[in-house]
Write an enzyme that holds these catalytic residues in place. Structure first.
Site, short mmCIF file in Angstrom:
data_model
loop_
_atom_site.label_atom_id
_atom_site.label_comp_id
_atom_site.label_asym_id
_atom_site.label_seq_id
_atom_site.Cartn_x
_atom_site.Cartn_y
_atom_site.Cartn_z
N HIS A 1 -78.88 28.37 -31.53
CA HIS A 1 -77.56 28.99 -31.72
C HIS A 1 -77.49 30.22 -30.82
CE1 HIS A 1 -76.61 27.12 -35.88
NE2 HIS A 1 -77.33 26.30 -35.13
N THR A 2 -76.39 30.36 -30.13
CA THR A 2 -76.31 31.38 -29.07
C THR A 2 -76.49 32.81 -29.59
OG1 THR A 2 -75.00 32.21 -27.23
CG2 THR A 2 -73.78 31.53 -29.19
#
Ligand SMILES: CC(C)(COP(=O)(O)OP(=O)(O)OC[C@H]1O[C@@H](n2cnc3c(N)ncnc32)[C@H](O)[C@@H]1OP(=O)(O)O)[C@@H](O)C(=O)NCCC(=O)NCCS
Length: 214
Positions: free
Chosen positions: A83-84
């Site tokens: 997840h960024t």
């Protein structure tokens, strides 16, 4: 070369497969003789059970060399698992684009992309080890059981732990250079077979002489 129809190298059991003959995803390439063993799930399902978060939209590759031994439950975690951290939130808004009125093409913005996973030749990956996106594992390396590999592993290095750290080198730097120059895994079957005793007994000198005679 292993014939394409040959899945099981052992007539006594079906837990070990020649990986290149069970993988169909064109973004996964596996070298000759590399084996995967699974006594929990069907080893032919490696692609589904062990190569995770690996979606075509990312164009990322899993490249595995020849003569690798991959133990049960080892996993390759690709970029969509990350997840960024560029966003203020790790929530996957871009993946749930319909809910949030976003553009489908922006899905990859949900994660950070670290690239391919590359595994060299003659690498032994231990039970339930996890290899993360972007990692390159050098020829002859050993990944300890349940290691989480977050960084590149130099050739002929044993790593273990979470995160995986070098435990020791398998050979001296001189011997490693010689092995990397020999590349015995690229030899024809007949030549490997004729010098198996030298490989198995660790007789590097005899292996070098064999290569020089060619
Ligand atoms: C890594 C491994 C190959 C051992 O390598 P080794 O060089 O002989 O290591 P040693 O047993 O001498 O241990 C050296 C150190 O590494 C540690 N270590 C060994 N295996 C480890 C692992 N998987 N994770 C973390 N640390 C490990 C030992 O505790 C020891 O630590 P210390 O120096 O603080 O005492 C082995 O422990 C292992 O994990 N093998 C994988 C087995 C497997 O999964 N097989 C699947 C079927 S093919």
């Amino acid at each position: 070369m292993i014939p394409q129809w040959k899945i099981y190298p052992r007539s006594q059991g079906h837990s070990t497969v020649y990986l290149q003959n069970v993988v169909t995803d064109p973004s996964i390439s596996v070298g000759d003789y590399t084996i995967y063993d699974d006594f929990v799930n069907d080893p032919r399902d490696f692609q589904r059970n062990n190569v995770l978060y690996h979606y075509p939209i990312n164009h990322e590759r899993l490249i595995i060399g020849k003569f690798c031994s991959i133990a049960c439950g080892a996993k390759f975690l690709f970029n969509s698992a990350n997840h960024t951290r560029r966003s203020l939130s790790t929530y996957i808004f871009p993946v749930l684009f319909e809910e949030w009125g976003l553009d489908v093409e922006h899905i990859p913005q949900a994660w950070d992309n670290k690239g391919d996973i590359v595994v060299g030749n003659d690498v032994w990956i231990g039970y339930e080890a996890v290899i993360l996106a972007g990692v390159t594992i050098g020829d002859g390396a050993i990944i300890g059981a349940r290691a989480v590999v977050t960084k590149d592993v130099p050739p002929y290095t044993i790593v273990g732990g979470v995160p995986a750290k070098p435990i020791r080198s398998r050979f001296s730097q001189k011997e490693i250079a010689q092995l990397l120059a020999l590349k015995w895994w690229d030899w024809p079957y007949e030549m490997i077979s004729a010098h198996l005793d030298a490989i198995q007994s660790g007789d590097l000198e005899r292996l070098k002489q064999a290569a020089e005679r060619q």
